[in-house]
Scaffold this motif. Structure first.
Motif, PDB file in Angstrom:
ATOM      1  N   UNK A 291       0.813  -1.212   0.000  1.00 23.26           N
ATOM      2  CA  UNK A 291       0.000   0.000   0.000  1.00 23.26           C
ATOM      3  C   UNK A 291       0.848   1.263   0.000  1.00 23.26           C
ATOM      4  N   UNK A 292       1.868   1.294   0.850  1.00 19.36           N
ATOM      5  CA  UNK A 292       2.650   2.512   1.010  1.00 19.36           C
ATOM      6  C   UNK A 292       3.643   2.759  -0.096  1.00 19.36           C
ATOM      7  N   UNK A 293       4.180   1.695  -0.684  1.00 18.66           N
ATOM      8  CA  UNK A 293       5.245   1.869  -1.677  1.00 18.66           C
ATOM      9  C   UNK A 293       4.817   1.528  -3.095  1.00 18.66           C
TER      10      UNK A 293
ATOM     11  N   UNK B 194      12.558   1.804  -5.557  1.00 21.18           N
ATOM     12  CA  UNK B 194      12.360   3.084  -6.242  1.00 21.18           C
ATOM     13  C   UNK B 194      11.396   2.937  -7.419  1.00 21.18           C
ATOM     14  N   UNK B 195      11.494   1.825  -8.130  1.00 22.14           N
ATOM     15  CA  UNK B 195      10.571   1.592  -9.242  1.00 22.14           C
ATOM     16  C   UNK B 195       9.155   1.362  -8.717  1.00 22.14           C
ATOM     17  N   UNK B 196       9.034   0.680  -7.580  1.00 20.67           N
ATOM     18  CA  UNK B 196       7.711   0.504  -6.985  1.00 20.67           C
ATOM     19  C   UNK B 196       7.060   1.849  -6.684  1.00 20.67           C
ATOM     20  N   UNK B 197       7.834   2.763  -6.108  1.00 21.86           N
ATOM     21  CA  UNK B 197       7.288   4.087  -5.797  1.00 21.86           C
ATOM     22  C   UNK B 197       6.964   4.860  -7.066  1.00 21.86           C
ATOM     23  N   UNK B 198       7.740   4.643  -8.120  1.00 24.05           N
ATOM     24  CA  UNK B 198       7.436   5.276  -9.400  1.00 24.05           C
ATOM     25  C   UNK B 198       6.134   4.718  -9.983  1.00 24.05           C
TER      26      UNK B 198
ATOM     27  N   UNK C 210       3.780   4.237   3.802  1.00 24.47           N
ATOM     28  CA  UNK C 210       4.953   4.729   3.098  1.00 24.47           C
ATOM     29  C   UNK C 210       6.091   5.128   4.017  1.00 24.47           C
ATOM     30  N   UNK C 211       5.987   4.772   5.305  1.00 26.55           N
ATOM     31  CA  UNK C 211       7.083   5.007   6.246  1.00 26.55           C
ATOM     32  C   UNK C 211       7.563   3.658   6.773  1.00 26.55           C
TER      33      UNK C 211
END
Length: 315
Positions: free
Chosen positions: A54-56, A187-191, A258-259
């Motif tokens: 969910x967060x990332x 990083x790609x997950x967050x993108x 996301x934390x």
């Protein structure tokens, strides 16, 4: 995505958070009942697994109770009936939950947003009814009398030894999550969470990353379920109920999606609230519903997110 300028600062804060978590769980058994803390750690691992999605990755799952429960049942059954050691039983239980995660991922990750959430919920309910009917689960009575055994010559029937073991696994899960979210994969997950179409235009396949993230998330949830069965020596139907999935989501939301340490803070808060309310006879489900509404409407960044925003006011 994080910029190059903000990433070192975020990494430093997360490392500090990991150290604080370790110190907290090392010192609090002096003042707090260790079984309560072990329960919180098991739930925190479930919260971390939900937060990874969910967060990332921006994927809301209501199916993580399935991995949590299947791992607990398989671990307990293998340890009780085949008398395997703690580590082999944990490995088999976690492998079963992770394999189920592969099946869920193959079906669900092609769906998006609401449809993804409902698909995971439907699949988890199938697992719940399987647990109701399967002969080895014990039905409404649950699988009781799961042996704790020993590891490296230390008996886990001793709460101190058990606490050290659970804390070690918990910290490994936290470090594993830290490594995943701070890798190029993370990083790609967050993108993908921000703009999956742009990620696709850069030559990456968002579906493959979502699939892997889902399986890793199921892996973490499975560890939490097996550890909970070890601590309480029982695997029961509430572990497979959709409310358990809701608890995982609520922990991530309350602590801060996301934390890194948000789900841990959320788990401590939820477990403390559940135990406290159970003693005075107030409905836990009602309070959790109110808490969920308040989180969504008033502090959507969660406890850790709001603290970070409050800190910025003084900078």
């Amino acid at each position: 995505m994080q910029t190059a300028a903000t990433m070192p600062r975020r990494l430093n804060l997360e490392i500090v958070g990991i150290v604080l978590v370790a110190v907290f769980f090392l010192l609090t058994p002096i003042y707090v009942y260790p079984v309560f803390l072990m329960k919180a750690m098991c739930y925190a691992i479930l919260g971390m697994s939900v937060n990874l999605l969910l967060g990332y990755a921006g994927m809301l799952s209501f199916g993580h109770a399935a991995f949590f429960a299947i791992s607990a049942y398989i671990f307990g059954y293998v340890a009780k009936e085949f008398h395997f050691g703690v580590l082999p039983s944990l490995f088999i239980g976690v492998a079963a939950g992770t394999t189920l995660g592969v099946v869920f991922a193959a079906i669900a990750v092609r769906r998006i947003e609401f449809y993804f959430a409902m698909t995971t919920l439907a699949l988890a309910q199938l697992v719940y009814f399987f647990c109701v009917q399967a002969p080895f689960t014990g039905g409404d009575d649950g699988l009781q009398g799961i042996p704790r055994g020993e590891i490296f010559g230390f008996s886990l029937r001793d709460n101190t030894n058990l606490y050290v073991f659970v804390l070690a696994i918990f910290m490994l899960c936290l470090l594993f999550t830290y490594r995943v979210v701070n890798s190029p994969f993370g990083e790609i997950l967050m993108a993908i969470r921000e703009n999956s179409d742009r990620v696709r235009s850069l030559g990456e396949n968002p579906m493959s990353y979502k699939f892997i993230a889902f399986v890793l998330s199921a892996f973490l949830a499975s560890i939490g379920g097996a550890l909970k069965a070890l601590v309480f020596q029982i695997a029961a139907l509430p572990d497979a109920h959709w409310l358990m999935s809701g608890d995982g989501v609520l922990m991530a939301l309350v602590g801060g999606i996301g934390t890194l340490i948000g789900p841990i803070v959320g788990a401590l808060f939820i477990v403390a609230a559940q135990d406290g309310l159970a003693q005075i006879g107030i409905s836990v489900v009602v309070l959790q519903g109110v808490l969920f509404i308040a989180t969504v409407l008033m502090f959507r960044k969660g406890i850790i997110g709001e603290l970070a925003r409050f800190k910025k006011w003084f900078e």
